[in-house]
Design a protein around this motif. Sequence first.
Motif, short mmCIF file in Angstrom:
data_model
loop_
_atom_site.label_atom_id
_atom_site.label_comp_id
_atom_site.label_asym_id
_atom_site.label_seq_id
_atom_site.Cartn_x
_atom_site.Cartn_y
_atom_site.Cartn_z
N PRO A 112 0.84 -1.20 0.00
CA PRO A 112 0.00 0.00 0.00
C PRO A 112 0.87 1.25 0.00
O PRO A 112 2.07 1.18 0.25
N TYR A 272 -8.92 -7.36 1.62
CA TYR A 272 -8.98 -6.01 1.07
C TYR A 272 -10.22 -5.25 1.53
O TYR A 272 -10.41 -4.09 1.19
N LEU A 275 -11.00 -1.43 1.73
CA LEU A 275 -10.46 -0.74 0.56
C LEU A 275 -11.20 -1.10 -0.73
O LEU A 275 -11.10 -0.39 -1.73
N LYS A 299 -3.75 -3.92 5.13
CA LYS A 299 -3.68 -3.15 3.90
C LYS A 299 -4.16 -1.72 4.08
O LYS A 299 -3.83 -0.85 3.28
N ALA A 355 -7.90 6.09 0.18
CA ALA A 355 -6.91 5.14 -0.34
C ALA A 355 -7.55 4.16 -1.31
O ALA A 355 -7.03 3.91 -2.40
N TYR A 359 -6.40 3.81 -5.26
CA TYR A 359 -5.86 2.61 -5.90
C TYR A 359 -6.70 2.23 -7.13
O TYR A 359 -6.16 1.88 -8.18
N LEU A 383 -4.57 -3.70 -5.14
CA LEU A 383 -3.42 -2.81 -5.16
C LEU A 383 -2.65 -2.87 -6.47
O LEU A 383 -1.83 -1.99 -6.74
#
Length: 455
Positions: A112, A272, A275, A299, A355, A359, A383
């Motif tokens: 990350p 994940y 995210l 992460k 974030a 990504y 990612l």
Amino acid sequence: MESQTGAPGVASGASGRIAISGRTAAEIADSVRDLVDRGDLGPGDGLPSVRALADDLGVNRNTVVSAYGQLSRTGVVEGQGRAGTRIAGHAPVAQEGYAPQGTLRDVASGNPDPALIPDPSDALYAAGGRPVLYGEPVIDADLEQWARAWISPDTPDAFALTVTSGAVDAVERLLAQALSRDDAVALEDPCFLASIHTVRLGGYRAVPVAVDDEGMTVEGLRAALDQGVRAVVCTPRAQNPTGASRSAARAAQLRDVLADHPYVLVIEDDYYSLLSQRPFHPIIGPGHRRWALVRSLSKFIGPDIAVALVASDEDTADRLAMRLSPGTTWVSHLLQRVAHALLTDDAAVATVARAGAHYARRNAQFARLLSERGLQVAAGDGLSLWVPVAVPAGGVRDSLARRGWLVRPGDEFRFADQAAVSHRLRITVHSLTDAEAATLADALVASVEEAGGDG
């Protein structure tokens, strides 16, 4: 080689003639391991042929085949075709994270972005207070309350909650409490490097299940179950390395397949989670008896805050607690308090959301750059990008290295057929500027053309 029915066989080793003993596959494999541990056999030393060792031991050839298979799956030996079976060397295995220091720009790490991990300073200060003593509850009360509210909508039944030192620790302990050496485990192929290492080091037999754009395939899971797997490890979204996320329709199909196998341990590694730009679609149905949903926090609040939350059925939780008790009985309450403080802080939560969006956006932008240059790439989730190339990935990697870039070829993420040549690269691009991304895209296209010409 001397042959004597019922007597130990011999293999050419570091100190001459080395006795291999055993009447079953497990005994023969253990005998070879003992010889390696004592240094009587070393890297490159050859083992007898299947026929010769079977004759020496007075056993069926299939017994020796099975023993050599066990040793091969756990990395003790390696088959070399007509050159026979030899003790494996100790070559370094692929790992996630930063590459050794060098002059190449690293877009292989899968890490990350440090700038998008919430600052833990205030949380670290607030984590102090009353010390935790032996015999106290192993889960911090505030974290447990938060975790139960977060996880409950995604589990089929009431669940027990366990905290482990990250997702890899959770998967290793979950498999260890359920399996014995040489038991079969279904893994996605390609899959997360740590899963491959965990299964090999545990001495389990990895059974590959293909992954497509909707995640683990129905046909692959059904075939693995037909082979008698006792556990299934899968990724519901942002599958590493492919970026695939399971669709609702695929999840329903997989649940239908698993309905006939309620005692197979199903581990959902939802690493994940916060995210991800995709919804969570579980494959654990209400009637399933052995299951675990693992959600690591690494992460999004930092790999060094090594905390994962494991929701599972009560029996699996009890067995997992037994696996924790001989060693690390609990995860530091200081880490648990830091995790809870970050997960409930508005600014930190906003950073995590930013974030995930970053990504996804950078992956989509780079996919467009490649598409404009003739390389069609699906951005997926996660990612990194899983980039198809029309030539062997190893050649493209080498060509990119000459241009100053370090990438990871898809071969490292596969285990079903080590001889197969991958035509994929995993590339982590979210830290690149627009100019750097364009330079990499040009270099990648040129490297594919160069590798194709060399082939």
